[in-house]
Design a protein around this motif. Structure first.
Motif, mmCIF file in Angstrom:
data_model
loop_
_atom_site.group_PDB
_atom_site.id
_atom_site.type_symbol
_atom_site.label_atom_id
_atom_site.label_comp_id
_atom_site.label_asym_id
_atom_site.label_seq_id
_atom_site.Cartn_x
_atom_site.Cartn_y
_atom_site.Cartn_z
ATOM 1 N N GLU A 157 -7.888 -0.006 -0.936
ATOM 2 C CA GLU A 157 -8.248 -0.688 -0.352
ATOM 3 C C GLU A 157 -8.133 -1.554 -1.232
ATOM 4 O O GLU A 157 -7.746 -2.274 -1.870
ATOM 5 N N GLU A 204 -8.272 0.044 -10.980
ATOM 6 C CA GLU A 204 -8.898 1.116 -10.964
ATOM 7 C C GLU A 204 -8.752 2.350 -10.415
ATOM 8 O O GLU A 204 -9.899 2.952 -10.626
ATOM 9 N N ILE A 205 -7.900 2.048 -9.978
ATOM 10 C CA ILE A 205 -7.898 3.317 -8.812
ATOM 11 C C ILE A 205 -6.310 4.411 -9.565
ATOM 12 O O ILE A 205 -5.929 5.147 -9.331
ATOM 13 N N GLN A 265 0.948 -0.908 0.316
ATOM 14 C CA GLN A 265 -0.132 0.306 -0.111
ATOM 15 C C GLN A 265 0.770 1.274 0.159
ATOM 16 O O GLN A 265 0.951 2.518 -0.377
ATOM 17 N N GLU A 320 -8.996 -4.885 -1.272
ATOM 18 C CA GLU A 320 -9.662 -5.952 -1.902
ATOM 19 C C GLU A 320 -9.706 -5.052 -3.326
ATOM 20 O O GLU A 320 -10.676 -5.841 -4.202
ATOM 21 N N ARG A 321 -9.795 -3.491 -3.512
ATOM 22 C CA ARG A 321 -10.108 -3.168 -4.759
ATOM 23 C C ARG A 321 -8.753 -3.090 -6.556
ATOM 24 O O ARG A 321 -7.427 -3.271 -5.821
ATOM 25 N N ALA A 322 -8.769 -3.630 -6.740
ATOM 26 C CA ALA A 322 -8.487 -3.909 -7.933
ATOM 27 C C ALA A 322 -7.043 -2.376 -8.036
ATOM 28 O O ALA A 322 -7.949 -0.830 -8.158
ATOM 29 N N THR A 355 -4.430 -7.247 -6.533
ATOM 30 C CA THR A 355 -5.313 -6.261 -5.043
ATOM 31 C C THR A 355 -4.095 -6.320 -4.644
ATOM 32 O O THR A 355 -3.110 -7.306 -4.540
#
Length: 284
Positions: free
Chosen positions: A153, A160-161, A137, A155-157, A193
Protein backbone atom coordinates in the motif's frame (compact mmCIF):
# COMPACT_ATOMS: atom_id res chain seq x y z
CA UNK A 1 31.61 -8.84 15.74
CA UNK A 2 34.28 -7.67 18.19
CA UNK A 3 34.65 -11.17 19.66
CA UNK A 4 34.94 -12.75 16.22
CA UNK A 5 37.56 -10.21 15.12
CA UNK A 6 39.55 -10.96 18.29
CA UNK A 7 39.45 -14.72 17.66
CA UNK A 8 40.48 -14.29 14.02
CA UNK A 9 43.44 -12.13 15.09
CA UNK A 10 44.38 -14.57 17.87
CA UNK A 11 44.41 -17.50 15.44
CA UNK A 12 46.62 -15.62 12.98
CA UNK A 13 48.99 -14.50 15.75
CA UNK A 14 49.37 -18.07 17.04
CA UNK A 15 49.99 -19.38 13.51
CA UNK A 16 52.67 -16.71 13.00
CA UNK A 17 54.32 -17.93 16.21
CA UNK A 18 54.28 -21.55 15.02
CA UNK A 19 51.39 -22.56 17.30
CA UNK A 20 48.13 -24.31 16.45
CA UNK A 21 44.97 -22.29 15.85
CA UNK A 22 42.16 -22.16 13.28
CA UNK A 23 39.25 -19.71 13.28
CA UNK A 24 36.28 -20.73 11.12
CA UNK A 25 33.38 -18.50 10.09
CA UNK A 26 30.51 -20.76 9.11
CA UNK A 27 28.02 -19.95 6.40
CA UNK A 28 24.52 -21.32 5.93
CA UNK A 29 23.85 -25.07 6.38
CA UNK A 30 20.98 -26.79 4.57
CA UNK A 31 19.48 -27.84 7.92
CA UNK A 32 19.11 -24.16 8.85
CA UNK A 33 16.81 -23.39 5.92
CA UNK A 34 14.02 -25.62 7.26
CA UNK A 35 12.87 -22.94 9.68
CA UNK A 36 13.19 -20.06 7.23
CA UNK A 37 10.23 -18.55 5.41
CA UNK A 38 9.95 -18.88 1.66
CA UNK A 39 10.77 -15.18 1.29
CA UNK A 40 13.95 -15.57 3.38
CA UNK A 41 15.07 -18.59 1.34
CA UNK A 42 14.53 -16.68 -1.89
CA UNK A 43 16.51 -13.74 -0.49
CA UNK A 44 19.44 -16.03 0.33
CA UNK A 45 19.27 -17.50 -3.17
CA UNK A 46 19.35 -14.01 -4.67
CA UNK A 47 22.63 -13.21 -2.92
CA UNK A 48 24.18 -16.50 -4.09
CA UNK A 49 24.22 -18.38 -0.75
CA UNK A 50 23.62 -22.12 -0.86
CA UNK A 51 23.29 -24.37 2.20
CA UNK A 52 25.73 -27.30 2.08
CA UNK A 53 24.59 -30.68 3.34
CA UNK A 54 25.94 -32.11 6.60
CA UNK A 55 28.40 -34.22 4.61
CA UNK A 56 29.61 -31.22 2.61
CA UNK A 57 29.94 -29.17 5.78
CA UNK A 58 32.09 -31.80 7.47
CA UNK A 59 34.19 -32.00 4.30
CA UNK A 60 34.75 -28.25 4.51
CA UNK A 61 35.75 -28.63 8.16
CA UNK A 62 38.32 -31.33 7.35
CA UNK A 63 39.75 -29.26 4.49
CA UNK A 64 39.98 -26.17 6.71
CA UNK A 65 42.06 -28.02 9.30
CA UNK A 66 44.62 -28.83 6.60
CA UNK A 67 44.76 -25.26 5.28
CA UNK A 68 47.76 -23.02 6.01
CA UNK A 69 45.34 -20.10 6.41
CA UNK A 70 44.42 -19.35 10.03
CA UNK A 71 41.03 -17.64 9.47
CA UNK A 72 38.61 -19.04 6.90
CA UNK A 73 34.98 -18.52 5.86
CA UNK A 74 33.30 -21.84 5.03
CA UNK A 75 30.43 -21.16 2.66
CA UNK A 76 28.85 -22.69 -0.41
CA UNK A 77 28.20 -20.17 -3.18
CA UNK A 78 26.12 -20.19 -6.35
CA UNK A 79 28.70 -18.85 -8.81
CA UNK A 80 26.19 -18.62 -11.66
CA UNK A 81 24.19 -16.17 -9.51
CA UNK A 82 27.36 -14.29 -8.55
CA UNK A 83 28.37 -13.94 -12.20
CA UNK A 84 24.89 -12.63 -12.98
CA UNK A 85 25.23 -10.03 -10.22
CA UNK A 86 28.70 -9.09 -11.46
CA UNK A 87 27.28 -8.50 -14.92
CA UNK A 88 24.48 -6.37 -13.51
CA UNK A 89 26.85 -4.37 -11.31
CA UNK A 90 25.12 -5.46 -8.07
CA UNK A 91 27.70 -7.92 -6.69
CA UNK A 92 28.59 -7.06 -3.04
CA UNK A 93 32.07 -5.65 -2.54
CA UNK A 94 33.08 -8.60 -0.34
CA UNK A 95 32.61 -11.06 -3.23
CA UNK A 96 33.96 -9.04 -6.15
CA UNK A 97 37.39 -10.68 -6.00
CA UNK A 98 35.74 -14.10 -6.53
CA UNK A 99 33.86 -13.08 -9.66
CA UNK A 100 35.62 -10.18 -11.41
CA UNK A 101 33.14 -7.87 -13.09
CA UNK A 102 33.70 -7.03 -16.74
CA UNK A 103 32.83 -3.93 -18.71
CA UNK A 104 29.23 -5.15 -18.88
CA UNK A 105 28.75 -4.20 -15.22
CA UNK A 106 28.88 -0.44 -15.70
CA UNK A 107 27.01 -0.69 -19.01
CA UNK A 108 24.20 -2.69 -17.43
CA UNK A 109 23.81 -0.27 -14.51
CA UNK A 110 23.73 2.67 -16.92
CA UNK A 111 21.18 0.91 -19.11
CA UNK A 112 18.88 0.35 -16.11
CA UNK A 113 19.02 4.02 -15.17
CA UNK A 114 18.62 5.16 -18.78
CA UNK A 115 15.56 2.93 -19.15
CA UNK A 116 13.82 4.61 -16.23
CA UNK A 117 14.84 8.08 -17.41
CA UNK A 118 13.38 7.34 -20.83
CA UNK A 119 10.07 6.38 -19.23
CA UNK A 120 10.11 9.59 -17.21
CA UNK A 121 11.02 11.77 -20.20
CA UNK A 122 8.02 13.67 -21.46
CA UNK A 123 5.75 12.46 -18.63
CA UNK A 124 3.70 14.92 -16.61
CA UNK A 125 4.56 15.46 -12.92
CA UNK A 126 1.68 13.21 -11.90
CA UNK A 127 2.73 10.50 -14.33
CA UNK A 128 6.34 10.68 -13.09
CA UNK A 129 5.16 10.17 -9.51
CA UNK A 130 3.10 7.14 -10.58
CA UNK A 131 5.98 5.61 -12.56
CA UNK A 132 8.32 6.01 -9.61
CA UNK A 133 5.71 4.65 -7.17
CA UNK A 134 5.31 1.55 -9.34
CA UNK A 135 9.12 1.23 -9.51
CA UNK A 136 9.37 1.35 -5.71
CA UNK A 137 6.51 -1.12 -5.24
CA UNK A 138 7.99 -3.59 -7.74
CA UNK A 139 11.46 -3.38 -6.18
CA UNK A 140 10.09 -3.76 -2.65
CA UNK A 141 7.86 -6.69 -3.62
CA UNK A 142 10.84 -8.45 -5.21
CA UNK A 143 12.93 -8.03 -2.05
CA UNK A 144 10.19 -9.40 0.22
CA UNK A 145 9.13 -12.13 -2.20
CA UNK A 146 5.58 -10.84 -2.62
CA UNK A 147 3.58 -12.27 -5.51
CA UNK A 148 2.39 -8.83 -6.62
CA UNK A 149 3.54 -5.23 -6.04
CA UNK A 150 -0.13 -4.38 -5.42
CA UNK A 151 0.33 -5.90 -1.95
CA UNK A 152 2.34 -2.81 -0.97
CA UNK A 153 0.00 0.00 0.00
CA UNK A 154 1.41 3.44 -0.97
CA UNK A 155 0.87 4.98 2.48
CA UNK A 156 1.78 2.00 4.66
CA UNK A 157 5.20 2.01 6.33
CA UNK A 158 7.61 -0.51 4.83
CA UNK A 159 8.85 -1.68 8.23
CA UNK A 160 5.27 -2.73 9.05
CA UNK A 161 5.19 -5.27 6.22
CA UNK A 162 8.48 -7.04 6.90
CA UNK A 163 11.40 -4.75 6.08
CA UNK A 164 14.37 -4.89 8.46
CA UNK A 165 17.89 -3.48 8.31
CA UNK A 166 19.12 -6.13 5.82
CA UNK A 167 16.19 -5.93 3.40
CA UNK A 168 16.29 -2.13 3.68
CA UNK A 169 19.85 -2.14 2.38
CA UNK A 170 18.90 -4.56 -0.42
CA UNK A 171 16.04 -2.29 -1.51
CA UNK A 172 18.34 0.75 -1.40
CA UNK A 173 20.87 -1.06 -3.60
CA UNK A 174 18.19 -2.09 -6.11
CA UNK A 175 16.76 1.43 -6.34
CA UNK A 176 20.27 2.86 -6.74
CA UNK A 177 20.79 0.56 -9.72
CA UNK A 178 17.41 1.41 -11.25
CA UNK A 179 17.75 5.18 -10.84
CA UNK A 180 21.51 5.71 -11.12
CA UNK A 181 21.34 7.72 -7.88
CA UNK A 182 23.68 7.40 -4.89
CA UNK A 183 21.13 6.77 -2.17
CA UNK A 184 21.81 6.68 1.60
CA UNK A 185 21.64 3.43 3.56
CA UNK A 186 18.95 5.06 5.74
CA UNK A 187 16.69 5.55 2.71
CA UNK A 188 13.53 3.73 3.85
CA UNK A 189 13.87 5.03 7.41
CA UNK A 190 14.02 8.62 6.13
CA UNK A 191 11.15 7.94 3.69
CA UNK A 192 9.18 5.11 5.28
CA UNK A 193 6.30 4.57 2.82
CA UNK A 194 6.34 3.72 -0.90
CA UNK A 195 4.63 7.05 -1.66
CA UNK A 196 7.19 9.04 0.36
CA UNK A 197 10.01 7.10 -1.25
CA UNK A 198 8.65 7.79 -4.74
CA UNK A 199 8.37 11.51 -3.98
CA UNK A 200 11.97 11.55 -2.73
CA UNK A 201 13.21 9.82 -5.88
CA UNK A 202 11.28 12.32 -8.02
CA UNK A 203 12.98 15.20 -6.22
CA UNK A 204 16.41 13.56 -6.52
CA UNK A 205 15.98 12.86 -10.22
CA UNK A 206 14.91 16.46 -10.82
CA UNK A 207 11.69 17.96 -12.04
CA UNK A 208 12.78 17.93 -15.69
CA UNK A 209 13.58 14.38 -16.77
CA UNK A 210 13.93 15.54 -20.39
CA UNK A 211 16.88 17.71 -19.47
CA UNK A 212 18.70 14.82 -17.82
CA UNK A 213 18.03 12.52 -20.76
CA UNK A 214 19.24 15.15 -23.23
CA UNK A 215 22.45 15.57 -21.22
CA UNK A 216 23.09 11.81 -21.33
CA UNK A 217 22.59 11.90 -25.10
CA UNK A 218 25.13 14.71 -25.38
CA UNK A 219 27.62 12.69 -23.31
CA UNK A 220 27.13 9.70 -25.64
CA UNK A 221 27.86 11.95 -28.62
CA UNK A 222 30.93 13.35 -26.87
CA UNK A 223 32.20 9.84 -26.11
CA UNK A 224 31.86 8.87 -29.78
CA UNK A 225 33.72 12.00 -30.91
CA UNK A 226 36.50 11.44 -28.37
CA UNK A 227 36.93 7.82 -29.48
CA UNK A 228 37.59 9.01 -33.03
CA UNK A 229 40.32 11.42 -31.90
CA UNK A 230 43.80 10.02 -32.58
CA UNK A 231 46.23 9.77 -29.66
CA UNK A 232 48.86 11.79 -31.54
CA UNK A 233 46.41 14.55 -32.38
CA UNK A 234 47.54 17.83 -30.68
CA UNK A 235 43.99 18.35 -29.44
CA UNK A 236 43.92 15.02 -27.59
CA UNK A 237 45.77 16.24 -24.51
CA UNK A 238 43.70 19.44 -24.42
CA UNK A 239 40.45 17.48 -24.56
CA UNK A 240 41.63 15.11 -21.81
CA UNK A 241 42.58 18.05 -19.58
CA UNK A 242 39.19 19.69 -20.15
CA UNK A 243 37.32 16.47 -19.35
CA UNK A 244 39.30 16.01 -16.15
CA UNK A 245 38.53 19.58 -15.16
CA UNK A 246 34.80 19.06 -15.73
CA UNK A 247 34.86 15.80 -13.79
CA UNK A 248 36.67 17.39 -10.85
CA UNK A 249 34.22 20.30 -10.88
CA UNK A 250 31.25 17.93 -10.85
CA UNK A 251 32.69 15.89 -7.98
CA UNK A 252 33.37 19.02 -5.93
CA UNK A 253 29.87 20.38 -6.51
CA UNK A 254 28.21 17.06 -5.65
CA UNK A 255 30.05 16.94 -2.34
CA UNK A 256 29.53 20.57 -1.36
CA UNK A 257 27.01 21.55 1.27
CA UNK A 258 26.17 18.02 2.38
CA UNK A 259 25.31 18.29 6.05
CA UNK A 260 23.55 15.01 6.78
CA UNK A 261 25.65 12.00 7.68
CA UNK A 262 25.62 9.31 4.99
CA UNK A 263 27.70 6.25 4.40
CA UNK A 264 27.74 3.42 1.92
CA UNK A 265 27.19 -0.07 3.25
CA UNK A 266 30.19 -1.30 1.25
CA UNK A 267 32.52 1.02 3.17
CA UNK A 268 30.67 1.36 6.50
CA UNK A 269 32.44 0.07 9.59
CA UNK A 270 30.83 -2.39 12.01
CA UNK A 271 30.43 0.43 14.52
CA UNK A 272 28.58 2.60 11.97
CA UNK A 273 26.24 -0.24 10.98
CA UNK A 274 25.41 -1.11 14.61
CA UNK A 275 24.85 2.58 15.37
CA UNK A 276 22.39 2.78 12.47
CA UNK A 277 20.49 -0.32 13.58
CA UNK A 278 20.37 0.87 17.21
CA UNK A 279 19.10 4.33 16.26
CA UNK A 280 16.43 3.06 13.89
CA UNK A 281 15.16 0.03 15.80
CA UNK A 282 15.87 1.15 19.36
CA UNK A 283 17.90 -1.96 20.16
CA UNK A 284 21.22 -2.32 21.94
Amino acid sequence: AAANAFLDALAQRRRAAGLAATSLAWGLWSQMTRNLSDADQKRLARVGLVGPSAEEGMGLFDAALQSPTAALALVKLDFAELRSQAGAGTLPALLRALVPAGRRSAQSATANADGLLQRLAGASPGEREQILLETVQQAAAAVLGFASPDQLEPERALNEIGFDSLTAVELRNNLSTLTGLRLPVTLIFDHPTPAALASHLAAELGQDANQGHALLAELDSLAASFASLALDDPLHSQVVARLRSLLAQGQNESGAGVEREEFDVDSATDEEMFKLIDSEFGTA
